[in-house]
Design a protein around this motif. Sequence first.
Motif, PDB file in Angstrom:
ATOM      1  N   LEU A 157       0.758  -1.452   0.022  1.00 14.38           N
ATOM      2  CA  LEU A 157       0.036  -0.025   0.067  1.00 14.38           C
ATOM      3  C   LEU A 157       1.036   1.204   0.304  1.00 14.38           C
ATOM      4  N   GLU A 158       0.163   2.375   0.215  1.00 17.81           N
ATOM      5  CA  GLU A 158       1.058   3.816   0.228  1.00 17.81           C
ATOM      6  C   GLU A 158       0.027   4.733  -0.126  1.00 17.81           C
ATOM      7  N   TRP A 159       1.066   5.968   0.035  1.00 15.76           N
ATOM      8  CA  TRP A 159       0.053   6.878   1.144  1.00 15.76           C
ATOM      9  C   TRP A 159       0.513   8.682   0.386  1.00 15.76           C
ATOM     10  N   ASP A 160      -0.182   9.872   0.650  1.00 14.04           N
ATOM     11  CA  ASP A 160       0.562  10.368   0.057  1.00 14.04           C
ATOM     12  C   ASP A 160       1.425  11.096   1.287  1.00 14.04           C
ATOM     13  N   VAL A 161       0.895  11.262   2.508  1.00 13.52           N
ATOM     14  CA  VAL A 161       1.924  11.396   3.905  1.00 13.52           C
ATOM     15  C   VAL A 161       2.150  10.311   4.431  1.00 13.52           C
ATOM     16  N   VAL A 162       3.407   9.878   5.641  1.00  7.33           N
ATOM     17  CA  VAL A 162       3.083   8.502   6.277  1.00  7.33           C
ATOM     18  C   VAL A 162       3.938   9.589   7.405  1.00  7.33           C
ATOM     19  N   PHE A 163       3.464   9.032   8.322  1.00  4.83           N
ATOM     20  CA  PHE A 163       3.667   9.541  10.293  1.00  4.83           C
ATOM     21  C   PHE A 163       4.383   7.915  10.236  1.00  4.83           C
TER      22      PHE A 163
END
Length: 85
Positions: free
Chosen positions: A14-20
């Motif tokens: 999976l991937e996201w625009d912003v990862v914390f």
Amino acid sequence: ASVCVATVAAAQGLEWDVVFLSGFASACGGGGGGFAGDAARMCVAFTRARHHLVLAGPVRELGGVPGFGEVVAAARGLGGVRAAF
């Protein structure tokens, strides 16, 4: 916009625009480095972000974890290390 909370293992593929990413448990987990001591898990964690990766954790301890020290040094070189308090 939505928020997803996941473990590194669950985030694979999976991937996201912003990862914390929290590195607190990794740095303080008995000297083994936790996920930060596992190069494959670090690769998954760092490559989930399309645009921004925000890592929160104790820089001094994470910088001493093999493989993670290079990440901290690179972030420092780019002016990306900030003290929270």
